[in-house]
Scaffold this motif. Sequence first.
Motif, PDB file in Angstrom:
ATOM      1  N   PRO A   4      23.937  -0.914   6.824  1.00 29.82           N
ATOM      2  CA  PRO A   4      22.552  -0.467   7.390  1.00 29.82           C
ATOM      3  C   PRO A   4      22.034   0.570   6.592  1.00 29.82           C
ATOM      4  O   PRO A   4      22.715   1.477   6.072  1.00 29.82           O
ATOM      5  CB  PRO A   4      23.088   0.183   8.655  1.00 29.82           C
ATOM      6  CG  PRO A   4      24.403  -0.493   8.904  1.00 29.82           C
ATOM      7  CD  PRO A   4      25.030  -0.710   7.434  1.00 29.82           C
ATOM      8  N   LYS A   5      20.826   0.647   6.549  1.00 23.65           N
ATOM      9  CA  LYS A   5      19.768   1.618   5.642  1.00 23.65           C
ATOM     10  C   LYS A   5      18.774   2.023   6.846  1.00 23.65           C
ATOM     11  O   LYS A   5      18.329   1.410   7.598  1.00 23.65           O
ATOM     12  CB  LYS A   5      19.032   0.991   4.558  1.00 23.65           C
ATOM     13  CG  LYS A   5      20.311   0.558   3.419  1.00 23.65           C
ATOM     14  CD  LYS A   5      19.600   0.174   2.056  1.00 23.65           C
ATOM     15  CE  LYS A   5      20.579  -0.323   1.129  1.00 23.65           C
ATOM     16  NZ  LYS A   5      20.075  -0.721  -0.137  1.00 23.65           N
ATOM     17  N   CYS A   6      18.253   3.218   6.420  1.00 19.16           N
ATOM     18  CA  CYS A   6      17.232   3.947   7.255  1.00 19.16           C
ATOM     19  C   CYS A   6      15.870   3.189   6.862  1.00 19.16           C
ATOM     20  O   CYS A   6      15.736   2.899   5.534  1.00 19.16           O
ATOM     21  CB  CYS A   6      17.074   5.347   6.717  1.00 19.16           C
ATOM     22  SG  CYS A   6      15.580   6.043   7.332  1.00 19.16           S
ATOM     23  N   ILE A  14      23.514   7.183   6.873  1.00 22.57           N
ATOM     24  CA  ILE A  14      23.191   7.152   8.527  1.00 22.57           C
ATOM     25  C   ILE A  14      24.360   7.134   9.292  1.00 22.57           C
ATOM     26  O   ILE A  14      25.432   6.858   8.895  1.00 22.57           O
ATOM     27  CB  ILE A  14      22.248   5.752   8.997  1.00 22.57           C
ATOM     28  CG1 ILE A  14      23.282   4.449   8.721  1.00 22.57           C
ATOM     29  CG2 ILE A  14      21.247   5.791   8.200  1.00 22.57           C
ATOM     30  CD1 ILE A  14      22.777   3.377   9.269  1.00 22.57           C
ATOM     31  N   GLY A  15      24.365   7.579  10.623  1.00 21.05           N
ATOM     32  CA  GLY A  15      25.311   7.571  11.425  1.00 21.05           C
ATOM     33  C   GLY A  15      24.907   6.553  12.794  1.00 21.05           C
ATOM     34  O   GLY A  15      23.768   6.816  13.212  1.00 21.05           O
ATOM     35  N   ILE A  16      25.838   5.754  13.295  1.00 20.65           N
ATOM     36  CA  ILE A  16      25.542   4.806  14.453  1.00 20.65           C
ATOM     37  C   ILE A  16      26.104   5.749  15.453  1.00 20.65           C
ATOM     38  O   ILE A  16      27.334   6.027  15.868  1.00 20.65           O
ATOM     39  CB  ILE A  16      26.319   3.620  14.141  1.00 20.65           C
ATOM     40  CG1 ILE A  16      25.683   2.839  12.913  1.00 20.65           C
ATOM     41  CG2 ILE A  16      26.156   2.739  15.517  1.00 20.65           C
ATOM     42  CD1 ILE A  16      26.464   1.697  12.690  1.00 20.65           C
ATOM     43  N   LEU A  17      25.033   6.030  16.424  1.00 21.57           N
ATOM     44  CA  LEU A  17      25.318   6.893  17.652  1.00 21.57           C
ATOM     45  C   LEU A  17      26.006   5.953  18.634  1.00 21.57           C
ATOM     46  O   LEU A  17      27.146   6.211  19.154  1.00 21.57           O
ATOM     47  CB  LEU A  17      23.867   7.612  18.028  1.00 21.57           C
ATOM     48  CG  LEU A  17      23.280   8.411  17.211  1.00 21.57           C
ATOM     49  CD1 LEU A  17      21.866   9.207  17.499  1.00 21.57           C
ATOM     50  CD2 LEU A  17      24.353   9.841  16.580  1.00 21.57           C
ATOM     51  N   ASP A  18      25.234   5.131  19.212  1.00 23.57           N
ATOM     52  CA  ASP A  18      25.760   4.023  20.183  1.00 23.57           C
ATOM     53  C   ASP A  18      24.962   2.813  20.067  1.00 23.57           C
ATOM     54  O   ASP A  18      23.689   3.038  20.372  1.00 23.57           O
ATOM     55  CB  ASP A  18      25.772   4.872  21.664  1.00 23.57           C
ATOM     56  CG  ASP A  18      26.830   4.368  22.678  1.00 23.57           C
ATOM     57  OD1 ASP A  18      27.540   3.549  22.268  1.00 23.57           O
ATOM     58  OD2 ASP A  18      26.698   5.053  23.627  1.00 23.57           O
ATOM     59  N   GLY A  19      25.777   1.951  20.401  1.00 24.40           N
ATOM     60  CA  GLY A  19      25.008   0.618  20.526  1.00 24.40           C
ATOM     61  C   GLY A  19      24.201   0.370  19.328  1.00 24.40           C
ATOM     62  O   GLY A  19      24.555   0.392  18.150  1.00 24.40           O
ATOM     63  N   VAL A  23      21.112   7.475  13.558  1.00 23.17           N
ATOM     64  CA  VAL A  23      20.565   8.642  12.991  1.00 23.17           C
ATOM     65  C   VAL A  23      20.527   8.702  11.402  1.00 23.17           C
ATOM     66  O   VAL A  23      21.521   8.253  10.897  1.00 23.17           O
ATOM     67  CB  VAL A  23      21.058   9.950  13.623  1.00 23.17           C
ATOM     68  CG1 VAL A  23      22.525  10.030  13.265  1.00 23.17           C
ATOM     69  CG2 VAL A  23      20.221  10.990  13.396  1.00 23.17           C
ATOM     70  N   CYS A  24      19.551   8.847  10.829  1.00 26.59           N
ATOM     71  CA  CYS A  24      19.201   9.170   9.439  1.00 26.59           C
ATOM     72  C   CYS A  24      19.450  10.594   9.222  1.00 26.59           C
ATOM     73  O   CYS A  24      18.725  11.360   9.320  1.00 26.59           O
ATOM     74  CB  CYS A  24      18.153   8.553   8.838  1.00 26.59           C
ATOM     75  SG  CYS A  24      18.085   8.825   7.210  1.00 26.59           S
ATOM     76  N   ARG A  25      20.516  10.929   8.395  1.00 29.57           N
ATOM     77  CA  ARG A  25      20.979  12.392   8.079  1.00 29.57           C
ATOM     78  C   ARG A  25      19.696  12.842   7.098  1.00 29.57           C
ATOM     79  O   ARG A  25      19.422  13.829   7.299  1.00 29.57           O
ATOM     80  CB  ARG A  25      22.341  12.314   7.649  1.00 29.57           C
ATOM     81  CG  ARG A  25      23.411  12.138   8.590  1.00 29.57           C
ATOM     82  CD  ARG A  25      24.714  12.291   7.912  1.00 29.57           C
ATOM     83  NE  ARG A  25      25.864  11.701   8.976  1.00 29.57           N
ATOM     84  CZ  ARG A  25      26.401  10.529   8.895  1.00 29.57           C
ATOM     85  NH1 ARG A  25      26.061   9.674   8.012  1.00 29.57           N
ATOM     86  NH2 ARG A  25      27.084  10.350   9.952  1.00 29.57           N
ATOM     87  N   SER A  26      19.378  11.886   6.059  1.00 28.67           N
ATOM     88  CA  SER A  26      18.612  12.492   4.885  1.00 28.67           C
ATOM     89  C   SER A  26      17.146  12.781   5.775  1.00 28.67           C
ATOM     90  O   SER A  26      16.344  13.794   5.518  1.00 28.67           O
ATOM     91  CB  SER A  26      18.341  11.177   4.094  1.00 28.67           C
ATOM     92  OG  SER A  26      19.586  11.165   3.519  1.00 28.67           O
ATOM     93  N   CYS A  27      16.565  11.723   6.453  1.00 27.63           N
ATOM     94  CA  CYS A  27      15.308  11.915   7.143  1.00 27.63           C
ATOM     95  C   CYS A  27      15.116  13.215   8.178  1.00 27.63           C
ATOM     96  O   CYS A  27      14.488  13.943   8.523  1.00 27.63           O
ATOM     97  CB  CYS A  27      14.772  10.575   7.758  1.00 27.63           C
ATOM     98  SG  CYS A  27      14.358   9.434   6.777  1.00 27.63           S
TER      99      CYS A  27
END
Length: 163
Positions: A4-6, A14-19, A23-27
Amino acid sequence: MNVPKCPICQQSDIGILDGQCAVCRSCSKSKRCVFQFCLACQREWPRDSSTTKSCMLPNCALRAALLSDTKISDPQSSVRGCPYFRACPGCKALLTHNGIGCPNIVCPHCERHFCFRCLRQRCFGVIHIEALALYTHRLSFFPDDVCPCRVVDNKQSLTVLGL
């Protein structure tokens, strides 16, 4: 499997939070606030729905299907190389081609005629273009209402469809 990409920066940090929420760390770092987006429809996660695991944005499932990387690969198909799913340019119904016959189809919901390859309403298709080129003896000449029938990416049509 695709990483997956932003949808904004195209980074895979990115980190998958839930479902469906990621969240994109860079943005987040560049915007100085947490940037969350839907993994399926690739749009910014609604701020008021942080407690839900599913995206509540309109047409999320339709956008997700249209953003899918799945292509028709049958070498005998007239729509080889096309995205597996298309949205009807008329009613936005999700459609696919059976791979048999020409690329022109009729939407079973609104009866709109269109080419599955280029999404134009008036298309003479690949085979007919070759015949037209032989008839006119000029491969580079196409009348205004004839489409060279190139496969259009679904990403290009999302804006046109208002999705």
